[in-house]
Design a protein around this motif. Sequence first.
Motif, PDB file in Angstrom:
ATOM      1  N   GLU A 174      49.689  44.197  41.913  1.00 18.15           N
ATOM      2  CA  GLU A 174      48.901  43.972  40.692  1.00 18.15           C
ATOM      3  C   GLU A 174      49.553  42.902  39.823  1.00 18.15           C
ATOM      4  O   GLU A 174      48.868  42.020  39.295  1.00 18.15           O
ATOM      5  N   GLU A 217      44.963  43.935  47.366  1.00 20.23           N
ATOM      6  CA  GLU A 217      45.129  44.865  46.239  1.00 20.23           C
ATOM      7  C   GLU A 217      44.037  45.942  46.268  1.00 20.23           C
ATOM      8  O   GLU A 217      44.321  47.131  46.095  1.00 20.23           O
ATOM      9  N   GLN A 218      42.801  45.540  46.526  1.00 22.08           N
ATOM     10  CA  GLN A 218      41.685  46.495  46.598  1.00 22.08           C
ATOM     11  C   GLN A 218      41.839  47.434  47.793  1.00 22.08           C
ATOM     12  O   GLN A 218      41.567  48.637  47.674  1.00 22.08           O
ATOM     13  N   SER A 252      43.962  39.507  46.159  1.00 25.78           N
ATOM     14  CA  SER A 252      43.084  40.439  45.439  1.00 25.78           C
ATOM     15  C   SER A 252      42.432  41.417  46.412  1.00 25.78           C
ATOM     16  O   SER A 252      42.285  42.603  46.098  1.00 25.78           O
ATOM     17  N   VAL A 278      49.089  39.484  41.544  1.00 28.07           N
ATOM     18  CA  VAL A 278      47.713  39.003  41.393  1.00 28.07           C
ATOM     19  C   VAL A 278      47.491  38.476  39.985  1.00 28.07           C
ATOM     20  O   VAL A 278      46.901  37.408  39.788  1.00 28.07           O
ATOM     21  N   TYR A 279      47.981  39.201  38.997  1.00 24.65           N
ATOM     22  CA  TYR A 279      47.831  38.772  37.601  1.00 24.65           C
ATOM     23  C   TYR A 279      48.520  37.421  37.362  1.00 24.65           C
ATOM     24  O   TYR A 279      47.926  36.499  36.796  1.00 24.65           O
ATOM     25  N   ASN A 335      46.784  34.600  39.151  1.00 25.51           N
ATOM     26  CA  ASN A 335      45.557  34.264  38.442  1.00 25.51           C
ATOM     27  C   ASN A 335      45.849  33.369  37.234  1.00 25.51           C
ATOM     28  O   ASN A 335      45.118  32.401  36.980  1.00 25.51           O
ATOM     29  N   TYR A 349      44.953  33.655  46.050  1.00 23.79           N
ATOM     30  CA  TYR A 349      44.589  34.639  45.031  1.00 23.79           C
ATOM     31  C   TYR A 349      43.487  35.568  45.554  1.00 23.79           C
ATOM     32  O   TYR A 349      43.570  36.793  45.402  1.00 23.79           O
ATOM     33  N   VAL A 350      42.459  35.002  46.175  1.00 21.08           N
ATOM     34  CA  VAL A 350      41.350  35.805  46.704  1.00 21.08           C
ATOM     35  C   VAL A 350      41.857  36.767  47.780  1.00 21.08           C
ATOM     36  O   VAL A 350      41.495  37.953  47.790  1.00 21.08           O
ATOM     37  N   ARG A 386      43.885  29.202  44.940  1.00 19.41           N
ATOM     38  CA  ARG A 386      42.717  30.057  44.725  1.00 19.41           C
ATOM     39  C   ARG A 386      42.439  30.915  45.967  1.00 19.41           C
ATOM     40  O   ARG A 386      42.120  32.100  45.858  1.00 19.41           O
TER      41      ARG A 386
END
Length: 76
Positions: free
Chosen positions: A43, A15-16, A12, A46-47, A50, A8-9, A5
């Motif tokens: 992307e 990615e931003q 992400s 990340v997908y 997730n 992932y954060v 997790r």
Amino acid sequence: MSNLRQIYVKLSGIEQDIAEYIEECDNDKIASDIAGKVKNNIENAVYELNCIVDDESAGLYDPGDLFEDFDEDEEI
């Protein structure tokens, strides 16, 4: 060591950051290369990550004897 997790954060957030860089970039060639070669791959990562985190939360990776009696020659 990070857990999934947390990774992932962090991913992400990256990615931003990349999306913001592309929007603000003055060089269209660089922005295009980053969008095509980096952003799309992140992307996807990340997908997929997730999905794995969700599956882990749902207990799909918990050890168990689900396939204990499975025989390779047996048809499903």
